[in-house]
Structure formats: structure tokens, C-alpha cells
Design a protein around this motif. Structure first.
Motif, PDB file in Angstrom:
ATOM      1  N   VAL A 124     -33.646   9.294   6.285  1.00 43.14           N
ATOM      2  CA  VAL A 124     -34.541   8.442   5.520  1.00 43.14           C
ATOM      3  C   VAL A 124     -35.967   8.796   5.919  1.00 43.14           C
ATOM      4  CG1 VAL A 124     -34.506   6.569   7.215  1.00 43.14           C
ATOM      5  CG2 VAL A 124     -35.090   6.073   4.836  1.00 43.14           C
ATOM      6  N   ILE A 125     -36.894   8.762   4.956  1.00 45.42           N
ATOM      7  CA  ILE A 125     -38.287   9.101   5.245  1.00 45.42           C
ATOM      8  C   ILE A 125     -38.976   7.873   5.831  1.00 45.42           C
ATOM      9  CG2 ILE A 125     -40.466   9.928   4.278  1.00 45.42           C
ATOM     10  CD1 ILE A 125     -38.230  11.965   4.174  1.00 45.42           C
ATOM     11  N   PRO A 126     -39.601   7.986   7.002  1.00 40.01           N
ATOM     12  CA  PRO A 126     -40.308   6.833   7.578  1.00 40.01           C
ATOM     13  C   PRO A 126     -41.449   6.388   6.663  1.00 40.01           C
ATOM     14  CG  PRO A 126     -40.024   8.593   9.203  1.00 40.01           C
ATOM     15  CD  PRO A 126     -39.651   9.169   7.879  1.00 40.01           C
ATOM     16  N   ALA A 127     -41.744   5.105   6.723  1.00 36.80           N
ATOM     17  CA  ALA A 127     -42.835   4.563   5.913  1.00 36.80           C
ATOM     18  C   ALA A 127     -44.137   5.266   6.269  1.00 36.80           C
ATOM     19  CB  ALA A 127     -42.957   3.056   6.144  1.00 36.80           C
ATOM     20  N   GLY A 128     -44.909   5.615   5.267  1.00 35.49           N
ATOM     21  CA  GLY A 128     -46.182   6.281   5.467  1.00 35.49           C
ATOM     22  C   GLY A 128     -46.094   7.788   5.461  1.00 35.49           C
ATOM     23  N   LEU A 176       0.834  -1.201   0.000  1.00 37.57           N
ATOM     24  CA  LEU A 176       0.000   0.000   0.000  1.00 37.57           C
ATOM     25  C   LEU A 176       0.867   1.248   0.000  1.00 37.57           C
ATOM     26  CD1 LEU A 176      -2.829   1.263   0.150  1.00 37.57           C
ATOM     27  CD2 LEU A 176      -2.682   1.083   2.659  1.00 37.57           C
ATOM     28  N   HIS A 177       0.560   2.180  -0.896  1.00 37.50           N
ATOM     29  CA  HIS A 177       1.349   3.400  -1.056  1.00 37.50           C
ATOM     30  C   HIS A 177       1.004   4.450   0.005  1.00 37.50           C
ATOM     31  CE1 HIS A 177       3.526   6.588  -3.131  1.00 37.50           C
ATOM     32  NE2 HIS A 177       2.432   7.351  -3.080  1.00 37.50           N
ATOM     33  N   ASN A 178      -0.238   4.461   0.536  1.00 39.89           N
ATOM     34  CA  ASN A 178      -0.664   5.528   1.450  1.00 39.89           C
ATOM     35  C   ASN A 178      -1.417   4.966   2.649  1.00 39.89           C
ATOM     36  OD1 ASN A 178      -2.703   4.739  -0.301  1.00 39.89           O
ATOM     37  ND2 ASN A 178      -3.774   6.707  -0.220  1.00 39.89           N
ATOM     38  N   PRO A 179      -0.759   4.200   3.534  1.00 42.14           N
ATOM     39  CA  PRO A 179      -1.430   3.675   4.726  1.00 42.14           C
ATOM     40  C   PRO A 179      -1.881   4.814   5.655  1.00 42.14           C
ATOM     41  CG  PRO A 179       0.940   3.336   4.884  1.00 42.14           C
ATOM     42  CD  PRO A 179       0.689   3.829   3.494  1.00 42.14           C
ATOM     43  N   HIS A 180      -2.894   4.512   6.498  1.00 43.45           N
ATOM     44  CA  HIS A 180      -3.459   5.435   7.499  1.00 43.45           C
ATOM     45  C   HIS A 180      -4.246   6.595   6.891  1.00 43.45           C
ATOM     46  CE1 HIS A 180      -1.191   3.279  10.522  1.00 43.45           C
ATOM     47  NE2 HIS A 180      -0.044   3.527   9.865  1.00 43.45           N
ATOM     48  N   GLU A 181      -4.279   6.709   5.575  1.00 48.14           N
ATOM     49  CA  GLU A 181      -5.044   7.817   4.985  1.00 48.14           C
ATOM     50  C   GLU A 181      -6.540   7.525   5.137  1.00 48.14           C
ATOM     51  OE1 GLU A 181      -4.931  10.681   1.004  1.00 48.14           O
ATOM     52  OE2 GLU A 181      -3.694   8.872   1.128  1.00 48.14           O
ATOM     53  N   TYR A 182      -7.340   8.586   5.311  1.00 51.30           N
ATOM     54  CA  TYR A 182      -8.792   8.529   5.494  1.00 51.30           C
ATOM     55  C   TYR A 182      -9.201   7.853   6.793  1.00 51.30           C
ATOM     56  CZ  TYR A 182      -8.324   9.270   0.448  1.00 51.30           C
ATOM     57  OH  TYR A 182      -7.955   9.731  -0.772  1.00 51.30           O
ATOM     58  N   ALA A 183      -8.306   7.719   7.772  1.00 51.54           N
ATOM     59  CA  ALA A 183      -8.664   7.113   9.053  1.00 51.54           C
ATOM     60  C   ALA A 183      -9.674   8.005   9.763  1.00 51.54           C
ATOM     61  CB  ALA A 183      -7.425   6.916   9.915  1.00 51.54           C
ATOM     62  N   GLY A 184     -10.678   7.363  10.432  1.00 53.20           N
ATOM     63  CA  GLY A 184     -11.658   8.146  11.154  1.00 53.20           C
ATOM     64  C   GLY A 184     -12.913   7.357  11.439  1.00 53.20           C
ATOM     65  N   GLU A 185     -13.882   8.045  12.111  1.00 49.75           N
ATOM     66  CA  GLU A 185     -15.158   7.456  12.474  1.00 49.75           C
ATOM     67  C   GLU A 185     -16.133   7.657  11.314  1.00 49.75           C
ATOM     68  OE1 GLU A 185     -17.641   5.304  14.865  1.00 49.75           O
ATOM     69  OE2 GLU A 185     -15.671   5.987  15.576  1.00 49.75           O
ATOM     70  N   TYR A 186     -16.828   6.600  10.935  1.00 47.92           N
ATOM     71  CA  TYR A 186     -17.779   6.662   9.823  1.00 47.92           C
ATOM     72  C   TYR A 186     -19.154   6.216  10.315  1.00 47.92           C
ATOM     73  CZ  TYR A 186     -13.867   7.464   6.712  1.00 47.92           C
ATOM     74  OH  TYR A 186     -12.772   8.016   6.101  1.00 47.92           O
ATOM     75  N   ASP A 187     -20.119   7.120  10.213  1.00 50.74           N
ATOM     76  CA  ASP A 187     -21.498   6.854  10.626  1.00 50.74           C
ATOM     77  C   ASP A 187     -22.370   7.048   9.386  1.00 50.74           C
ATOM     78  OD1 ASP A 187     -23.829   6.416  11.934  1.00 50.74           O
ATOM     79  OD2 ASP A 187     -23.812   8.286  13.090  1.00 50.74           O
ATOM     80  N   CYS A 188     -22.615   5.990   8.647  1.00 53.86           N
ATOM     81  CA  CYS A 188     -23.291   6.083   7.348  1.00 53.86           C
ATOM     82  C   CYS A 188     -24.766   5.716   7.389  1.00 53.86           C
ATOM     83  CB  CYS A 188     -22.587   5.184   6.328  1.00 53.86           C
ATOM     84  SG  CYS A 188     -20.849   5.627   6.057  1.00 53.86           S
ATOM     85  N   ALA A 189     -25.231   5.011   8.390  1.00 49.90           N
ATOM     86  CA  ALA A 189     -26.643   4.628   8.459  1.00 49.90           C
ATOM     87  C   ALA A 189     -27.484   5.884   8.658  1.00 49.90           C
ATOM     88  CB  ALA A 189     -26.872   3.644   9.592  1.00 49.90           C
ATOM     89  N   PRO A 190     -28.557   6.085   7.892  1.00 52.22           N
ATOM     90  CA  PRO A 190     -29.328   7.331   7.966  1.00 52.22           C
ATOM     91  C   PRO A 190     -30.214   7.392   9.200  1.00 52.22           C
ATOM     92  CG  PRO A 190     -30.372   5.828   6.432  1.00 52.22           C
ATOM     93  CD  PRO A 190     -29.093   5.161   6.864  1.00 52.22           C
ATOM     94  N   GLU A 191     -30.578   8.660   9.614  1.00 48.83           N
ATOM     95  CA  GLU A 191     -31.553   8.891  10.664  1.00 48.83           C
ATOM     96  C   GLU A 191     -32.930   9.048  10.033  1.00 48.83           C
ATOM     97  OE1 GLU A 191     -30.664  12.071  13.269  1.00 48.83           O
ATOM     98  OE2 GLU A 191     -28.511  11.696  13.272  1.00 48.83           O
ATOM     99  N   GLU A 192     -33.968   8.825  10.834  1.00 51.18           N
ATOM    100  CA  GLU A 192     -35.325   9.000  10.335  1.00 51.18           C
ATOM    101  C   GLU A 192     -35.713  10.472  10.390  1.00 51.18           C
ATOM    102  OE1 GLU A 192     -38.307   6.650  12.139  1.00 51.18           O
ATOM    103  OE2 GLU A 192     -37.827   4.855  10.967  1.00 51.18           O
ATOM    104  N   ALA A 193     -36.243  10.945   9.278  1.00 50.21           N
ATOM    105  CA  ALA A 193     -36.773  12.303   9.262  1.00 50.21           C
ATOM    106  C   ALA A 193     -38.140  12.308   9.933  1.00 50.21           C
ATOM    107  CB  ALA A 193     -36.901  12.798   7.831  1.00 50.21           C
ATOM    108  N   SER A 194     -38.566  13.495  10.402  1.00 45.91           N
ATOM    109  CA  SER A 194     -39.903  13.631  10.990  1.00 45.91           C
ATOM    110  C   SER A 194     -40.641  14.738  10.236  1.00 45.91           C
ATOM    111  CB  SER A 194     -39.817  13.952  12.487  1.00 45.91           C
ATOM    112  OG  SER A 194     -39.203  15.216  12.692  1.00 45.91           O
TER     113      SER A 194
END
Length: 729
Positions: free
Chosen positions: A393-397, A308-326
Motif C-alpha cells: 500500500v502507498i503511504p499517505a503523502g 462439505l464435499h472437500n474438507p481440509h482443502e486450501y488449508a494454510g497460512e494467509y497473510d493478506c494485510a498489505p505492507e507499506e511501499a517506500s
């Protein structure tokens, strides 16, 4: 800037000799302003080619035509430009990895032939001409024509008439030539003309040329990658949220065609090789939310391990799951809202949208409105749609909903005006009753004797004149309007009268024509002529002499007449039959159209052929069946005697067969036999002759007696070839 990634197939090999790196470069950047320049570099790591313009404050023209050939594929870069610019990049081509590169062509700069802007004004009272404008007076100074010279436009014209010191008429920009004619008896004292020439540019002489892409060794730049060896490189391209997951993406560079790299091993597992574009291979995987730091990764390519040419790059916390809109929707009451004051307004229903994480779209009304917001809706049914913001994410309904905005328009006030008939008497004179039908409105009537203020339905008796009215709705109602009407003067009608135009009706027939006799046309039709009595009704109105329209009386009458008439139609006919002992006769009787007798003639006969039996005919169904008269029938004979040397044998044979009523046909010898038939067929000498045929040989009638006659033929009163027969009963 434009970037090209060019495919290149390079054989990977391992050699005991050191790697040869070749690099050719040219950067031409003269220090002086207003000139074209360019550069071309290439190596085993890639290439960079560009053309540039070093500008300044003066107007210049550029033409370029450069051919860049990468791995044998040429690209022609051509174009032109003119203007003022401190400098810019004309084109750029770059690529990574080893490639065969060839560059040739030119960038040329030209001087500018500029024409400066010019505005020219001239006042003249006589003909004038120069390089900018031409002025000509005509018709004793009643007409003037102005012509702008090439490159100039007319922007102003002032016309000063005789007897004043100012322009009575002025014009803005006009098409050239422009002609003006003075009105009435006016003459033109002088004209003031302004013409304008805008600044312009055109290509001038050649000022400078750049075409030396490889100084000292020829003007064409060439790089050959024959000694280049692929330089593998494994990069961590990104760690990011994609489709609500953590996407980890590696790229492996500089892999020649025909080589497939192995499985990638990294801090959190392994990844199989994915798609590849050119000499780049992609490795992609998806992980759940969390903290990621890729410390190492490696892959084996054709026996070589690439780290690997660039180890440790982009290291960090990733929270990708969406929240429900109201999303919350509250529909208010419909209200009538005035626009610019009464009586104008509209029904409005206000809707409150609250919540987080979404935008709201109401087609044709609102698009992607962020929460919270208030919608003002006119009457109708609306559908709203929610769109999630990034990370939501839009809740169902809650993706969509319907809003019904009501109509709370107040009732409309109305005013109707009806002008009645004018009446006149000696006391009041001419008055007309005008009725106002008013529903919740205040009305003002302006005119003779007014104003008149009305708050409810009423009738006004108004004298002659012009009237206008306006109205506005009362509280709780909407609407407004205005109108006008004319009241005429009336008088005692039909005090004086005049005759109007005579109106003639159509000429019509009276009764039936008086006809003359029928005339036979000879073709089955008959013609007659006659006289038809006619009449034409007429009327004439006696009208009021003052208005010429009021009908006071009507007189009428009829005009008698006659006309010649002619009629041609077919006559009629009928058939009947009569009979005697020789024939039946078919008669045709012709009648005229009135049934009067015209003619009676025999049109066909039918001969009786058997004197021993009663015969009949209906002439092929055209008449009823008619019979031969009974008194014409004869008894059958019992013996026959023949002279003229008729052979006894022949007579014997004939007599033998006659008793049977049959016809005998024999020809055993060269002479003919007599054939005898007592059913009126007669007897004949043979020789192939037949009963009922014409021009037979010797023959004789039957029915008990032979007859001879002067005719040729068969059964009629004919004699065959002059033969004389003697008959004995």
C-alpha cells in the motif's frame, strides 16, 4: 471450448422407488483421416456435446449446421472453414445437472479444387499469344503491349532496343495490360516477360457427411430428465486474499428454483446464504490474517443436511494485510547533453527513483516503471504517480509528486550576412562590400579569391561571382548554419540611357463645368448640359541602357481635354396669398434651380361667406393668415320687403327670428317659410332646405338687400328655380 450453464427447474421429491438414471451416449470416431465426426451424451449429472474434424495433410472444406436444444431453448451452431489442419474441435457444449437435451444437424466435408502456382517467362521479338500471356508490337516496333491472361499477373518486363544484346529498360510488377513506348528514335528488338499465377483453392465435391447423433434409433439425439432428482453438493470454492482480507467462499450446487437453503455452519462459525445464480447458491465470509483449515461444514436444504464435499482443502497460512511501499525521489542538476555530436543536443535533468513495493508512472514519459529506476527529463513540469505492487500500500503523502526539469540550453551563436551595393571605379573595377555580423562562431567563406576564415564580425570587398559560407558555434555556444549569395558586376550608371514606358495618370476635372441654361422637364425637375475641362498627367523614366532599371531622369507633362456633362435636379417653389371682396387666392410661384422665375398661378381659392364680419384664412397652415379687405364689410339691414305672394305670416316669422341672428326651421304647413338671417346667410323657403346647401328652393341673400341671379345653388350669386325677388332696405 465454450461452456453453457443452463437453468432448469426440477421438482424435488422423495420417493420410495429407487432413483432412475438414464444415460444415452454416442461417440463416433472413425479411424481414417479427413472426416467430420461428433458426439452427444446426457444424464442426470449433465450433458456433453461436441463436433470435431479429423484432419490430415490435404486441403479440405467444411460446412456445419447443428441445432442443440437445452430445456426447450434451441441454439443453431453454423459455420464454415477451409484449409489444411491435422484436426480440431468445431464446437462443444456442456452443462451440469439434469436437462432435457436434443441434438440434430450435420457436419459436411468437401474436396478441394486446387490450382497450382505457376511462373512463366517468355522472350519474343514478334507478336505472341498463349494461355498465359499475349505480346503485341505496334508502330514499326516502337511500341509493345503485354497482356497477362486470366489468373496471371505481370511480375517482370525487360526491353531490349535494336543494336544491343541486353535489356536497356526493366520493370517490376505492372498492371495488365502494360504498354511501353520507346523514346526518341529507338526501336524495340525484343521483350522479356515474366507472368505469375498464385496457387488457389475452391470448394469441390461433397466427400463426407456426419449427421447421425443417435445411431440405430434415428439421427436426432434426445434425452429427457423427467426421472432425475437434484443431487445437492456443498463445495469449499476457495480461501484467498481479497481486498486485503482472507475470503472464504462455499458453493451449494443443484438447488432447484423455489428452494432457499439454510445457514451454513463450518469450523470457524456460520455464514448466511448469499446470492444465487441458476441452481448454485454462494456463501462468503471474511476473516483476519492467520492459519485456516476447514475440517467440516454443513447446510440444511429443504429438510436434508448436506455435508462439505472437500474438507481440509486450501488449508494454510494467509497473510493478506498489505505492507507499506517506500518511495524516494532525488532530482539531479540540469545538464546539456549532445546528440550525435555538436551542435545538436538537449537539456536533460536526471531523476533517481528508489524504494520498494511500487511502480512509477510519469504520463507520456514512463508507465509503471518498477523501482528503482532513473528518469531522463527534458525541460518542463512533470507529475509522477505511484501504483502499489500486490501486497503493498502507498503511504499517505507519497501517492504523487511534482518534478520541475530546468532548461540549461547554452546560448546560441549567430551569423548574419548582408550584401551591400556594388561600386565601380577604374582602379579596382567592380567590388561589393559584404558584411558578416558574427557572434561566437567560426565562419568559412568559399568563392573567388577564397577561402576566407572569419572568427569575428568583418566586411569583405568581393568581386563578381558565386559565394557560399558555413559556420559552427564556438565552445560554450550552440548552433551551425550555411548559406550562399551572388555578387554581380557593376559599372558606371547612366552612361547610356533609354526611355522607359510612359505612365499615364487618371483623367481629372479642372475647375467647374461651363453650364448652359436650365430646361424645364415638366415634372418639377430641370436639366442643363455643359462642358467640363479635364487634364491627364503623365510621367516617363529615362533608365540606364545596360540594366534597364536604374532611373537616370524623369520627364513629365499634362494632356488637356474636356468632356460633356449633364445635370438634372428639382426646382423650388413657394406659396403666398392675396384677397378681394369675394375670395382669398393661394398662389404658387415656381423657380428653376438657380432661383429664376418660371411661373405664378392660383392653385386654390377661399370664398368669404359673411359680408358683415371680417374673415380670414391661412389655407390650412400653408401661408400666414390673410384677412378679407376691410372695405368689403357691409352694415346689417333693418327691414325686408318680399313680393310674389309671399305670405305675411311667413315674413313675420322670418323677421321675428332674423333679429336674433339665428336660422329658423319651421314646417307646420305644406308650404315653406322664408328663413331670414342677417349675418349674410340669406333667407330661404322651408321644405327642409339648409343654408350653404346646393339646389335649394326659393332663397334670397341677406346683408340688407336681396339679390337674384341666374344660378342654381345656395349662398353664391344663385337664383333658386328662377324666382325673382324684390328687396327694399
Amino acid at each position: 471450448m465454450k461452456e453453457d450453464l443452463v437453468k432448469r427447474t426440477v421438482s424435488h421429491f422423495v420417493s420410495a422407488f429407487p432413483l432412475a438414471l438414464v444415460m444415452l451416449a454416442l461417440v463416433v470416431s472413425p479411424a481414417f483421416a479427413h472426416h467430420p465426426t461428433g458426439s452427444a451424451t446426457a444424464s442426470c449429472d449433465g450433458y456433453d456435446i461436441s463436433g470435431n474434424y479429423v484432419g490430415g495433410s490435404s486441403y479440405r472444406w467444411l460446412d456445419w449446421n447443428v441445432t442443440v436444444t437445452i430445456d426447450g431453448v434451441p441454439e443453431v451452431i453454423a459455420g464454415s472453414w477451409d484449409g489444411i489442419d491435422p484436426g480440431f474441435e468445431i464446437f462443444s457444449r456442456t452443462g451440469s445437472g439434469p436437462h432435457d437435451v436434443e441434438v440434430s444437424g450435420y457436419i459436411k466435408m468437401y474436396n478441394d479444387n486446387a490450382v497450382s502456382e505457376d511462373t512463366y517467362t517468355k522472350t519474343e521479338d514478334r507478336d505472341f499469344d498463349n494461355t498465359k500471356v499475349n505480346i503485341n508490337f505496334f508502330d514499326s516496333d516502337r511500341q509493345v503491349t503485354i497482356t497477362a491472361k486470366p489468373g496471371y499477373d505481370i511480375t517482370f518486363v525487360g526491353i531490349d532496343y535494336d543494336g544491343s544484346n541486353a535489356n536497356e529498360v526493366t520493370f517490376g510488377p505492372q498492371a495488365s495490360p502494360f504498354t511501353y513506348d520507346a523514346p526518341g528514335n529507338e526501336t524495340i528488338d525484343n521483350v522479356t516477360v515474366t507472368v505469375h499465377r498464385p496457387a488457389s483453392h475452391s470448394k469441390g465435391s461433397l466427400a463426407d457427411t456426419f449427421d447421425d447423433w443417435k445411431p440405430g434409433t434415428g439421427k436426432t439425439f434426445v434425452f429427457d430428465d423427467v426421472n432425475c432428482v437434484p443431487d445437492y453438493q456443498l463445495n469449499l470454492s476457495h480461501i484467498e486474499c481479497v481486498d486485503e482480507q482472507v475470503e472464504v467462499h462455499f458453493v451449494l450446487l443443484n438447488v432447484p428454483d423455489g428452494i432457499t437453503p439454510g445457514t451454513l455452519t463450518y469450523t470457524y462459525g456460520t455464514i448466511e446464504p448469499g446470492a444465487h445464480t441458476g441452481n448454485v447458491w454462494h456463501y462468503t465470509t471474511y476473516l483476519p490474517d492467520g492459519f485456516y483449515d476447514i475440517e467440516s461444514a454443513s447446510v440444511v436444504v429443504d429438510g436434508d443436511t448436506v455435508q462439505l464435499h472437500n474438507p481440509h482443502e486450501y488449508a494454510g497460512e494467509y497473510d493478506c494485510a498489505p505492507e507499506e511501499a517506500s518511495i524516494s525521489v532525488e532530482v539531479g542538476q540540469c545538464r546539456w547533453e549532445e546528440i550525435h555530436g555538436p551542435p545538436w543536443g538537449q537539456s536533460v535533468t536526471r531523476v533517481e527513483f528508489t524504494g520498494v513495493g511500487a511502480t512509477i508512472t510519469i504520463p507520456d514519459v514512463y508507465v509503471d516503471a518498477p523501482l528503482p529506476f532513473q528518469a531522463a527529463l527534458t525541460p518542463g513540469t512533470y507529475t509522477w504517480y505511484a501504483t502499489p505492487l500486490p501486497g503493498y500500500v502507498i503511504p499517505a503523502g507519497q501517492e504523487t509528486g511534482t518534478i520541475v526539469a530546468g532548461d540549461c540550453t547554452p546560448p546560441s551563436a549567430t551569423v548574419e550576412v548582408a550584401v551591400g551595393a556594388c561600386s565601380w571605379n577604374e582602379e579596382t573595377g567592380s567590388l561589393t562590400a559584404v558584411s558578416f555580423t558574427i557572434d561566437h562562431a567560426n565562419v568559412t567563406v568559399e568563392g573567388p579569391g577564397g577561402p576566407y576564415e572569419l572568427t569575428g564580425s568583418a566586411t569583405l570587398n568581393l568581386g563578381p561571382g558565386s559565394y557560399s559560407y558555413s559556420w559552427v558555434a564556438q565552445e560554450g555556444y550552440i548552433g551551425s548554419g550555411e548559406g550562399s549569395f551572388e555578387i554581380g558586376e557593376c559599372y558606371e550608371t547612366c552612361g547610356e540611357t533609354i526611355p522607359g514606358d510612359v505612365v499615364y495618370g487618371p483623367i481629372v476635372d479642372v475647375g467647374d463645368p461651363v453650364w448652359g441654361p436650365w430646361v424645364d422637364n415638366g415634372d418639377g425637375t430641370f436639366t442643363r448640359t455643359g462642358t467640363q475641362t479635364t487634364t491627364q498627367h503623365w510621367t516617363q523614366n529615362i533608365v540606364d541602357a545596360r540594366d534597364g532599371q536604374t532611373v537616370c531622369n524623369t520627364i513629365e507633362g499634362d494632356i488637356p481635354g474636356e468632356r460633356e456633362v449633364e445635370q438634372t435636379i428639382e426646382g423650388s417653389s413657394y406659396l403666398y396669398a392675396l384677397a378681394d371682396c369675394a375670395f382669398a387666392y393661394l398662389h404658387e410661384v415656381k423657380l428653376d434651380p438657380d432661383g429664376a422665375f418660371i411661373s405664378d398661378e392660383v392653385i386654390e381659392t377661399y370664398a368669404w361667406t359673411n359680408v358683415y364680419e371680417t374673415e380670414s384664412t391661412d389655407f390650412n397652415g400653408r401661408v400666414d393668415e390673410i384677412f378679407e379687405p376691410e372695405e368689403c364689410r357691409q352694415d346689417r339691414p333693418t327691414s325686408v320687403e318680399l313680393d310674389q305672394g309671399v305670405d305675411f305670416f311667413a315674413f313675420f316669422v322670418a323677421d321675428l327670428f332674423a333679429t336674433s341672428g339665428g336660422i329658423v326651421f319651421f314646417r307646420p304647413f305644406d308650404f315653406g317659410f322664408i328663413e331670414c338671417n342677417f349675418d349674410a346667410s340669406g333667407i330661404h323657403i322651408g321644405h327642409n332646405s339648409l343654408v350653404m346647401s346646393a339646389d335649394d328652393p326659393v332663397h334670397a341673400f341677406g346683408n340688407g338687400a336681396f339679390h337674384a341671379g341666374p344660378h342654381d345653388g345656395s349662398l353664391w350669386t344663385y337664383q333658386g328655380y328662377g324666382l325673382t325677388l324684390h328687396v327694399r332696405t
